[in-house]
Design a protein around this motif. Structure first.
Motif, PDB file in Angstrom:
ATOM      1  N   MET A 297      -9.958   0.234  -5.892  1.00 43.91           N
ATOM      2  CA  MET A 297     -10.864   0.276  -4.750  1.00 43.91           C
ATOM      3  C   MET A 297     -10.969   1.684  -4.181  1.00 43.91           C
ATOM      4  N   ALA A 298      -9.969   2.503  -4.405  1.00 47.34           N
ATOM      5  CA  ALA A 298     -10.054   3.910  -3.965  1.00 47.34           C
ATOM      6  C   ALA A 298     -11.188   4.614  -4.703  1.00 47.34           C
ATOM      7  N   ASP A 299     -11.307   4.355  -5.996  1.00 50.04           N
ATOM      8  CA  ASP A 299     -12.399   4.962  -6.772  1.00 50.04           C
ATOM      9  C   ASP A 299     -13.746   4.378  -6.365  1.00 50.04           C
ATOM     10  N   VAL A 447      -8.317  -3.108   6.475  1.00 54.04           N
ATOM     11  CA  VAL A 447      -7.735  -1.931   7.124  1.00 54.04           C
ATOM     12  C   VAL A 447      -7.377  -0.831   6.115  1.00 54.04           C
ATOM     13  N   PRO A 448      -6.737  -1.132   4.979  1.00 54.88           N
ATOM     14  CA  PRO A 448      -6.528  -0.062   3.996  1.00 54.88           C
ATOM     15  C   PRO A 448      -7.827   0.542   3.480  1.00 54.88           C
ATOM     16  N   LEU A 449      -8.899  -0.253   3.408  1.00 52.33           N
ATOM     17  CA  LEU A 449     -10.191   0.294   2.999  1.00 52.33           C
ATOM     18  C   LEU A 449     -10.723   1.256   4.060  1.00 52.33           C
ATOM     19  N   LEU A 450     -10.573   0.896   5.326  1.00 49.84           N
ATOM     20  CA  LEU A 450     -10.993   1.782   6.407  1.00 49.84           C
ATOM     21  C   LEU A 450     -10.202   3.081   6.375  1.00 49.84           C
ATOM     22  N   LEU A 551       2.679  -6.383  -0.075  1.00 48.58           N
ATOM     23  CA  LEU A 551       1.629  -5.408   0.208  1.00 48.58           C
ATOM     24  C   LEU A 551       0.831  -5.059  -1.042  1.00 48.58           C
ATOM     25  N   SER A 552      -0.449  -4.850  -0.864  1.00 48.21           N
ATOM     26  CA  SER A 552      -1.344  -4.507  -1.967  1.00 48.21           C
ATOM     27  C   SER A 552      -1.234  -3.025  -2.305  1.00 48.21           C
ATOM     28  N   PRO A 553      -1.698  -2.606  -3.484  1.00 50.78           N
ATOM     29  CA  PRO A 553      -1.724  -1.177  -3.814  1.00 50.78           C
ATOM     30  C   PRO A 553      -2.499  -0.344  -2.792  1.00 50.78           C
ATOM     31  N   MET A 554      -3.572  -0.878  -2.230  1.00 51.93           N
ATOM     32  CA  MET A 554      -4.324  -0.127  -1.230  1.00 51.93           C
ATOM     33  C   MET A 554      -3.524   0.017   0.062  1.00 51.93           C
ATOM     34  N   ALA A 555      -2.758  -1.016   0.414  1.00 55.73           N
ATOM     35  CA  ALA A 555      -1.909  -0.920   1.603  1.00 55.73           C
ATOM     36  C   ALA A 555      -0.825   0.131   1.399  1.00 55.73           C
ATOM     37  N   TRP A 556      -0.312   0.247   0.187  1.00 60.69           N
ATOM     38  CA  TRP A 556       0.704   1.275  -0.082  1.00 60.69           C
ATOM     39  C   TRP A 556       0.110   2.670   0.019  1.00 60.69           C
ATOM     40  N   ARG A 557      -1.140   2.832  -0.361  1.00 61.45           N
ATOM     41  CA  ARG A 557      -1.785   4.147  -0.194  1.00 61.45           C
ATOM     42  C   ARG A 557      -1.820   4.521   1.287  1.00 61.45           C
ATOM     43  N   LEU A 558      -2.144   3.542   2.126  1.00 64.23           N
ATOM     44  CA  LEU A 558      -2.169   3.793   3.568  1.00 64.23           C
ATOM     45  C   LEU A 558      -0.786   4.217   4.062  1.00 64.23           C
ATOM     46  N   LEU A 559       0.249   3.471   3.681  1.00 64.65           N
ATOM     47  CA  LEU A 559       1.591   3.759   4.193  1.00 64.65           C
ATOM     48  C   LEU A 559       2.131   5.080   3.672  1.00 64.65           C
ATOM     49  N   PRO A 592       3.715   5.311  -8.787  1.00 63.01           N
ATOM     50  CA  PRO A 592       2.604   6.250  -8.564  1.00 63.01           C
ATOM     51  C   PRO A 592       2.915   7.349  -7.549  1.00 63.01           C
ATOM     52  N   TYR A 593       3.949   7.158  -6.743  1.00 63.75           N
ATOM     53  CA  TYR A 593       4.224   8.108  -5.661  1.00 63.75           C
ATOM     54  C   TYR A 593       5.501   8.920  -5.875  1.00 63.75           C
ATOM     55  N   VAL A 594       6.561   8.281  -6.393  1.00 63.50           N
ATOM     56  CA  VAL A 594       7.828   9.004  -6.538  1.00 63.50           C
ATOM     57  C   VAL A 594       8.442   8.820  -7.924  1.00 63.50           C
ATOM     58  N   GLU A 595       7.679   8.250  -8.847  1.00 63.31           N
ATOM     59  CA  GLU A 595       8.175   7.955 -10.195  1.00 63.31           C
ATOM     60  C   GLU A 595       9.459   7.129 -10.094  1.00 63.31           C
ATOM     61  N   ASP A 596      10.586   7.631 -10.618  1.00 61.52           N
ATOM     62  CA  ASP A 596      11.823   6.848 -10.552  1.00 61.52           C
ATOM     63  C   ASP A 596      12.798   7.393  -9.516  1.00 61.52           C
ATOM     64  N   ARG A 597      12.294   8.212  -8.583  1.00 60.12           N
ATOM     65  CA  ARG A 597      13.180   8.838  -7.598  1.00 60.12           C
ATOM     66  C   ARG A 597      13.314   7.943  -6.350  1.00 60.12           C
ATOM     67  N   TRP A 598      13.921   6.794  -6.541  1.00 59.20           N
ATOM     68  CA  TRP A 598      14.185   5.883  -5.443  1.00 59.20           C
ATOM     69  C   TRP A 598      15.448   5.089  -5.755  1.00 59.20           C
ATOM     70  N   GLU A 599      16.084   4.594  -4.709  1.00 57.43           N
ATOM     71  CA  GLU A 599      17.341   3.857  -4.867  1.00 57.43           C
ATOM     72  C   GLU A 599      17.115   2.374  -4.612  1.00 57.43           C
ATOM     73  N   HIS A 600      17.899   1.576  -5.306  1.00 55.05           N
ATOM     74  CA  HIS A 600      17.773   0.125  -5.199  1.00 55.05           C
ATOM     75  C   HIS A 600      19.140  -0.482  -4.921  1.00 55.05           C
ATOM     76  N   THR A 601      19.184  -1.386  -3.954  1.00 53.09           N
ATOM     77  CA  THR A 601      20.414  -2.116  -3.678  1.00 53.09           C
ATOM     78  C   THR A 601      20.060  -3.567  -3.400  1.00 53.09           C
ATOM     79  N   ARG A 602      21.021  -4.436  -3.574  1.00 51.83           N
ATOM     80  CA  ARG A 602      20.734  -5.871  -3.429  1.00 51.83           C
ATOM     81  C   ARG A 602      21.770  -6.533  -2.534  1.00 51.83           C
TER      82      ARG A 602
END
Length: 754
Positions: A297-299, A447-450, A551-559, A592-602
């Motif tokens: 939708m960004a395109d 809202v992400p479209l706006l 959250l949708s991919p468009m919502a992640w672009r907003l955040l 799309p934003y940080v590749e694999d540079r994030w941490e995961h815990t459970r």
């Protein structure tokens, strides 16, 4: 208990004195009115600091102190401590905020739970006592101590108080079994070791906290926000912390947690509230939400913007000074291409487009009127060219042509027009899914479209800046007039006196008109969170997202635009993904934003759901995902879920509600949205709507509204109409008992598990 009550009494005496002094200092500071610049700055800083302290004191009043740690004689933590209760060695009382004595050393009276010295309260064990002799949990009602629970961590300590808890679980189990109020309470008194490690993790980068139902991931995220604000106060107080929740009911449910921990400067919002001036009040179909949430939708919106940069069809004729100037597609195309090369947002780039059009028209007109008919040379000098351009700028037909070719566009107009006529940009099925009249209210998916449109369009603020400059000039002129009157009055006063002008100071000698105008500019006393809420381009110091898998991919672009430093805490459970536009996979969200540079815990322990209920819920999900392993429940109630079948669904629900409603606490009826009207009619005081009042004894919800919430008892209605994820959510909201009522057949996995 007497010693602890004496401590609590002394603590609140100090708090009352602080509150009274703080209120007085704020009142006195605000009463200063107009002051010199430095003094006014100092006043504003004092007001902000003291107002924050006052808000914190008021928020935590009645539940300030909840624990104590007794240190061994050999341990040292660099603080003075106290010797409350006749114990040997030092003790520290732990509370929701820190309080210091009013002495020269500002001796700590109460240690903030986030301070390093308080961490053993959460991590110490008999195997690793971390320098503690004993840990005490203090239960209060208002300002009265009602119970003490001691855990002995140094087995060599022979002192006994009569309040020993042999298992160390009494306080936790009491909190888990207590009646719900319709509002989440903090867990600061019962933070577990695995939760503490997440709460205090470094704030840089992206931390993903995954956990099944009841693992406390929301509470951990909120306490992490409080900890980060404590640990990085200077940075985050300026940039603010944003907490994003799935719906308004959820935000209301968690809204009291951070204030109870002394933090009042955090912005809580849904995605539908993150575009200033727009509040999402309408709902999309699942199909429409899925289309709007797709990354492409960004395109699509970029193409919509490009189509607003038009070419003449075939030409635009402009009458100017009894001449006709023709703008054809070739000339405008060159201007458009050169403007696009600057890669600026549409509205910002308009100034460049205007320049190219004026240059084109000026050259055209100069060639016509300034060319020597004999040798073809141009007879106009630069001043003549400038005059031609200025004359063109006064022609409304030129501006009308520019408006037609490169119009100023608002995000709302762009998105509304696109949704009204999407056929040129989407497939037939997708266009039909999202099509709606321009007059329709906004949805959360809009809202992400706006926000994307606002990013593509930018803001041409030339008119705003010009208006601000005019207003400033007006204020300076007014100030100059005041100074002139003041000077004239002084001259008149001393004209008959034998006084040298140099000996008499006037306002002219102390301040000029520009500085005087600045003195009277209104100060912005809004908090960082309030300013952030009104500013789409605000960069937050940290963002926490609950139910992040939805959250949708468009919502992640907003955040991600709101967090250029990528400092975020994401909490969720892919097993509970229900939204059609939800991503569900952490890698898909973040790559799309940080590749694999994030941490995961459970988080692997379920504190909410009894094992009897969790077994049934897990069986439902395991039928679809054979390898699924639910979080381990820490307790059992001995009461298995029950099921009733009835052709009179409304009557069966009414009877079941009467049977299930606890004497204290809350009951949730979780049913398909299409049944809410008929069910609410048979339930006294229960309303069907978008914003349920969670503080009522009985509430009616659908599974999406129930996300992240918990109730003492839950009645699930017609589970056969729910998808697997929605059913899993509905089954795991109860802390005590679960009932199921249905008229249509149960899903096979649920029927088998029951």
């Amino acid at each position: 208990m007497r010693h602890e009550q004496e401590f609590i009494d002394g603590l609140y005496a100090r708090v009352d004195a602080l509150r009274g002094g703080t209120e007085a200092s704020v009142t006195d500071a605000l009463a200063q009115g107009s002051t010199p610049m430095q003094a006014r700055l100092e006043r504003d800083v004092l007001v902000a600091e003291r107002s924050g302290l006052l808000a914190a004191l008021n928020a935590v009043d009645g539940s300030l102190c909840f624990g104590r740690i007794d240190l061994t004689d050999a341990s040292s933590d660099g603080t003075t401590g106290s010797t409350t209760g006749g114990t040997s060695g030092r003790t520290h009382h732990i509370g929701r905020i820190g309080i210091r004595a009013d002495d020269a050393e500002h001796t700590p009276i109460l240690i903030d739970w986030r301070a390093p010295v308080a961490r053993p309260f959460y991590l110490a064990t008999g195997h690793t006592p971390m320098g503690l002799r004993r840990r005490r949990h203090i239960t209060t009602e208002g300002r009265t101590v009602t119970a003490l629970h001691d855990e002995i961590l140094d087995l060599g300590d022979r002192l006994r108080t009569g309040h020993e808890d042999p298992t160390g679980d009494a306080v936790l189990l009491s909190a888990l079994n207590s009646a719900r109020t319709g509002r989440m309470s903090d867990i600061v008194q019962t933070i577990q070791a695995e939760q503490d490690r997440i709460i205090r993790a470094p704030h840089r980068g992206i931390l993903v906290v995954e956990g099944g139902p009841g693992t406390g991931k929301t509470a951990v995220a909120l306490h992490r926000a409080a900890y980060l604000l404590y640990e990085h106060r200077e940075l985050l107080a300026k940039r603010a912390v944003l907490i994003v929740g799935p719906n308004p009911a959820f935000l209301g449910y968690i809204g009291e947690v951070l204030p109870s921990l002394g933090e009042t400067g955090v912005l809580l919002a849904t995605v539908g509230e993150l575009f200033p001036g727009v509040r999402a009040t309408a709902s999309d179909t699942p199909e429409a939400a899925a289309v709007k949430g797709r990354a492409d939708m960004a395109d699509v919106l970029a193409a919509v913007v490009r189509d607003r940069q038009a070419l003449p069809d075939p030409v635009i004729a402009i009458e100017h000074d009894r001449d006709i100037l023709m703008l054809d597609a070739g000339l405008v195309g060159v201007a458009r291409d050169r403007t696009r090369e600057a890669r600026l947002p549409h509205n910002v780039a308009r100034e460049h487009f205007e320049g190219h059009i004026f240059n084109t028209l000026t050259d055209m007109l100069a060639e016509r009127i300034g060319t020597d008919p004999f040798d073809g040379t141009n007879l106009l000098d630069p001043s003549d060219i400038t005059q031609i351009r200025d004359d063109l700028a006064e022609n409304p037909e030129v501006w009308a042509a520019i408006d037609q070719l490169w119009p100023r566009v608002t995000p709302r107009r762009l998105v509304a027009d696109f949704l009204a006529e999407p056929d040129a940009y989407l497939t037939v099925a997708d266009a039909e899914a999202v099509r709606r009249p321009v007059t329709r209210a906004w949805t959360t998916s809009d809202v992400p479209l706006l926000d994307e449109a606002a990013e593509l369009l930018g803001e041409d603020d030339r008119m705003t800046r010009a208006a601000a400059e005019q207003e400033r000039d007006r204020q300076i002129a007014y100030a100059q007039g005041v100074l002139d009157v003041s000077y004239a009055s002084r001259t008149y006063e001393f004209e008959d006196m034998d006084v040298e002008d140099a000996e008499v100071l006037s306002a002219h000698d102390i301040i000029d008109a520009e500085r005087m105008a600045e003195r009277h500019e209104e100060d912005d006393h809004r908090s960082a969170a309030e300013r952030a809420a009104a500013d789409r381009t605000w960069a937050f110091g940290h963002i926490i997202v609950d139910e992040a898998q939805e959250l949708s991919p468009m919502a992640w672009r907003l955040l991600m635009r709101r967090s250029p430093t990528r400092s975020m805490t994401l909490v969720g459970d892919p097993a509970q993904t229900a939204e059609a536009a939800g991503v569900g996979s952490w890698s898909e969200i973040l790559s799309p934003y940080v590749e694999d540079r994030w941490e995961h815990t459970r988080l692997a322990v379920n504190y909410r759901t009894p094992s009897e209920i969790m077994e049934v819920a897990a069986a439902v999900l395991r039928a679809e995902r054979p390898g699924f392993e639910p979080p381990s429940s820490v307790r059992s109630t001995g009461v298995r879920p029950w099921v009733r079948e009835s052709s009179d669904l409304a009557g069966a629900v009414e009877k079941a509600v009467a049977d299930l409603t606890p004497a204290e606490g809350r009951l949730a009826v979780i049913a398909p949205r299409e049944l809410h009207g008929v069910l609410a009619a048979g339930l006294d005081g229960v309303a069907a709507g978008e914003a349920p009042d969670l503080t009522r004894g009985v509430v009616l919800l659908d599974p999406r509204q129930a996300k992240g919430l918990e109730f003492d008892a839950v009645l699930v209605v017609e589970p056969g109409r729910f998808g697997t994820s929605d059913l899993y959510v509905a089954l795991t909201r109860a802390t005590q008992s679960l009932g199921i009522v249905h008229a249509t057949p149960l899903p096979a996995p649920l029927a088998k598990a029951l």
